[in-house]
Scaffold this motif. Structure first.
Motif, PDB file in Angstrom:
ATOM      1  N   CYS A 118     -16.741 110.443 -39.473  1.00 30.55           N
ATOM      2  CA  CYS A 118     -16.223 109.096 -39.663  1.00 30.55           C
ATOM      3  C   CYS A 118     -15.048 109.148 -40.625  1.00 30.55           C
ATOM      4  CB  CYS A 118     -17.302 108.188 -40.223  1.00 30.55           C
ATOM      5  SG  CYS A 118     -18.780 108.097 -39.173  1.00 30.55           S
ATOM      6  N   ASP A 119     -14.178 108.226 -40.458  1.00 28.48           N
ATOM      7  CA  ASP A 119     -12.974 108.150 -41.277  1.00 28.48           C
ATOM      8  C   ASP A 119     -13.329 107.762 -42.714  1.00 28.48           C
ATOM      9  OD1 ASP A 119     -10.441 107.810 -42.271  1.00 28.48           O
ATOM     10  OD2 ASP A 119      -9.996 106.000 -41.113  1.00 28.48           O
ATOM     11  N   THR A 129     -13.174 112.129 -42.970  1.00 28.68           N
ATOM     12  CA  THR A 129     -14.115 113.245 -42.980  1.00 28.68           C
ATOM     13  C   THR A 129     -13.358 114.528 -43.305  1.00 28.68           C
ATOM     14  OG1 THR A 129     -15.652 112.264 -41.395  1.00 28.68           O
ATOM     15  CG2 THR A 129     -15.693 114.663 -41.599  1.00 28.68           C
ATOM     16  N   SER A 140      -9.154 108.602 -38.779  1.00 30.20           N
ATOM     17  CA  SER A 140      -9.679 108.450 -37.422  1.00 30.20           C
ATOM     18  C   SER A 140      -8.684 108.932 -36.380  1.00 30.20           C
ATOM     19  CB  SER A 140     -10.030 106.982 -37.157  1.00 30.20           C
ATOM     20  OG  SER A 140      -8.874 106.168 -37.272  1.00 30.20           O
ATOM     21  N   ASN A 190     -14.132 103.788 -38.809  1.00 26.09           N
ATOM     22  CA  ASN A 190     -15.233 103.056 -39.408  1.00 26.09           C
ATOM     23  C   ASN A 190     -15.146 101.590 -39.010  1.00 26.09           C
ATOM     24  OD1 ASN A 190     -16.493 105.132 -40.910  1.00 26.09           O
ATOM     25  ND2 ASN A 190     -14.797 105.056 -42.366  1.00 26.09           N
ATOM     26  N   GLU A 239     -22.392  99.286 -37.448  1.00 35.20           N
ATOM     27  CA  GLU A 239     -22.386 100.701 -37.051  1.00 35.20           C
ATOM     28  C   GLU A 239     -21.631 100.883 -35.742  1.00 35.20           C
ATOM     29  OE1 GLU A 239     -23.666 104.207 -34.866  1.00 35.20           O
ATOM     30  OE2 GLU A 239     -24.248 102.149 -34.348  1.00 35.20           O
ATOM     31  N   CYS A 274     -20.812 105.776 -37.434  1.00 37.22           N
ATOM     32  CA  CYS A 274     -20.004 105.383 -38.586  1.00 37.22           C
ATOM     33  C   CYS A 274     -20.418 103.978 -39.000  1.00 37.22           C
ATOM     34  CB  CYS A 274     -18.525 105.420 -38.259  1.00 37.22           C
ATOM     35  SG  CYS A 274     -17.971 107.064 -37.731  1.00 37.22           S
ATOM     36  N   THR A 275     -20.579 103.774 -40.276  1.00 36.45           N
ATOM     37  CA  THR A 275     -21.114 102.510 -40.758  1.00 36.45           C
ATOM     38  C   THR A 275     -20.243 101.908 -41.841  1.00 36.45           C
ATOM     39  OG1 THR A 275     -22.482 103.597 -42.414  1.00 36.45           O
ATOM     40  CG2 THR A 275     -23.476 103.217 -40.249  1.00 36.45           C
ATOM     41  N   ASP A 276     -20.390 100.611 -41.982  1.00 32.46           N
ATOM     42  CA  ASP A 276     -19.813  99.883 -43.106  1.00 32.46           C
ATOM     43  C   ASP A 276     -20.786  98.752 -43.417  1.00 32.46           C
ATOM     44  OD1 ASP A 276     -17.997  99.208 -45.099  1.00 32.46           O
ATOM     45  OD2 ASP A 276     -16.995  97.725 -43.801  1.00 32.46           O
TER      46      ASP A 276
END
Length: 503
Positions: free
Chosen positions: A258-259, A261, A297, A327, A392, A396-398
């Motif tokens: 994920c951005d 990485t 990304s 993300n 998600e 990738c999560t925020d």
């Protein structure tokens, strides 16, 4: 008169005819009376050109006419002549011996120049033979001598003017390599023969000046041989080294993320490598053996070029090797964000971007979760609650959080009497309730004559039944109470009531 006596004939032996040109010394001759006689002119025989005799005849005559001849004889005996030393010179080439040497000037014993015969020349078959010119001199008596001129042939080996320098190549797929040509000169005319033999990693032989062609990896030696017409040989060597190409290989961990990485790259190439050139596909580069690179990304191709100490390179490109997912951006709103227990249901409006799934927690301690995009949630009880949204996408999560408030329901109770007599029961007068905005609270108490007896803006500060001086007890009576307060919902409440002080 008697006859006189003639002297005995005389003579001498000389070595050259020219000596006979000198008249001999005459003898003294007298007649019978002792008178000296004078000879007449001599009779001289023909001049000589070589050996022989020449006579001088002198007549003597006396007065009586008596005549006697006196003869002098020159006998010419040639001496043998002397020859100069034979000649010699050293030359490089056979054709130089074709030049007829100049014969020396030779005189016979009498100084006459002798003309030599045409020279005889021997036949030579190799460059190591001597060529000899023989001139024969003969004088008039037949004395004979030879004079020789010898050409000594000293033919040198060919001169290599350009022996190819040692060559180093990086291996190619074709395996064929260009070798500079060899060049040589000879001090004589004729064609030089070129041969070469290759040993070592590569073995082959051929003729000519160019050994270009196929060579195996490793070290090979070209031995050049140049031969001239006389068989003289010159040699030199050229070392050809074919360096193997490095085998380029790489790994990376992780290959997705994920951005941002950070990817750790590992060179797994083989060969005597001392230079690494990484291109990460996003404009980033590195010269480390095992670099790390942080990506945003996107999908990226990675190129690695490795170079050995010999300067040989190999390159590989891993297309679309690294994938970094963007993300999601979590965001939401609550409607309403502030409510009361009378209306405890809140609608959550999802404003996230780049997400495919959602997880909601509502902060009320129940552990309740919801996975809807825009959930509704009903709170039990009042309070401030931290609502969290986890968005998600592809792992990738925020997350983001906000506080929602459920305020109590507005209630208001004001006693109509109290007894401030110090028994700690009902000694303090103040209102009670829920759902208040305490910052807006204001209570005033007046006597029946309109005198302000007590005022406060503190909900916890009640009236203790004393007059404003803080010492005098308010008499038993009925007092007016004015209370102003806002509910947590913002609604204003203004109360005017009566309270009885009981003593």
């Amino acid at each position: 008169m008697p006859d006189f006596t003639a002297p005995v004939a005389a003579g001498s032996t000389v070595s050259c005819p020219s000596a006979t040109n000198t008249a001999p010394t005459l003898p003294t001759v007298t007649d019978a009376c002792g008178n000296t006689l004078t000879p007449g002119a001599p009779v001289i025989s023909a001049a000589l050109t070589c050996e022989g005799t020449r006579t001088y005849t002198y007549p003597y005559t006396d007065c009586a006419g008596n005549v006697h001849n006196w003869v002098y004889t020159y006998t010419v005996e040639f001496n043998d002549f002397t020859m100069p030393a034979n000649g010699t010179s050293t030359v490089s080439c056979i054709d130089e011996t074709d030049v007829v040497p100049t014969a020396p000037s030779v005189q016979d014993a009498c100084g006459n120049t002798l003309t030599p015969s045409a020279p005889t020349v021997n036949t030579i078959t190799t460059c190591t033979d001597d060529r000899i010119y023989t001139f024969t001199y003969t004088d008039c008596e037949g004395n004979t001598h030879d004079w020789t001129y010898t050409y000594v042939i000293n033919n040198s080996a060919p001169t290599i003017t350009s022996c190819p320098a040692d060559q180093t190549f990086c291996a190619t797929t074709a395996g064929s390599y260009l070798i500079p040509v060899i060049a040589a000169t000879d001090d004589c005319s004729g064609t030089l023969d070129y041969e070469y033999s290759i040993s070592g990693s590569t073995t082959r032989t051929s003729t000519g000046t160019d050994a270009s062609g196929t060579f195996a990896e490793g070290v090979s030696t070209i031995t050049w041989t140049i031969t001239d017409n006389c068989g003289n040989v010159s040699t030199c060597n050229t070392v050809v080294t074919i360096e193997p190409l490095p085998v380029v290989s790489l790994t990376a961990d992780p290959l997705a993320g994920c951005d941002p990485t950070t990817i750790n790259f590992t060179d797994q190439s083989t060969g005597n490598i001392n230079i690494w050139e990484w291109e990460f596909g996003d404009g980033g580069i590195s010269g480390l053996e095992n670099p790390s690179h942080t990506y945003s990304s996107g999908t990226y191709s990675v190129t690695l070029t490795v170079t050995t100490a010999a300067g040989c390179q190999s390159t590989t490109t891993m297309s679309n090797y690294v994938t970094i997912s963007p993300n999601p951006v979590a965001s939401f709103a609550a409607s309403p964000a502030v409510t009361t227990e009378d209306n405890p249901t809140i609608t959550f409006i999802n404003q996230s971007t780049g997400a495919s799934s959602y997880e909601w927690t509502f902060g009320d301690g129940t552990g309740a979760m919801d996975f809807a995009e825009n959930p509704l949630y009903t709170y039990v009880g009042n309070g401030s609650f931290v609502v969290t949204l986890l968005a998600e996408n592809a792992g990738c999560t925020d997350s983001t959080s906000m506080i929602v408030v459920v305020k109590p329901t507005f209630t208001f109770y004001l006693p109509n009497s109290f007894s401030p007599n110090g028994d700690e029961r009902n000694d303090m007068f103040r209102p009670f309730g829920t759902g208040w905005d305490v910052d807006t609270y204001n209570m005033r108490i007046y006597s029946r004559w309109g005198e302000l007896i007590f005022s406060t803006t503190d909900v916890n500060h009640g009236w203790n039944g004393l007059m404003p001086d803080g010492h005098t007890e308010a008499q038993q009576d009925v007092y007016s109470v004015r209370v102003f307060i806002k509910g947590l919902d913002g609604k204003e409440h203004d109360y005017l009531k009566a309270v009885t002080v009981i003593r």
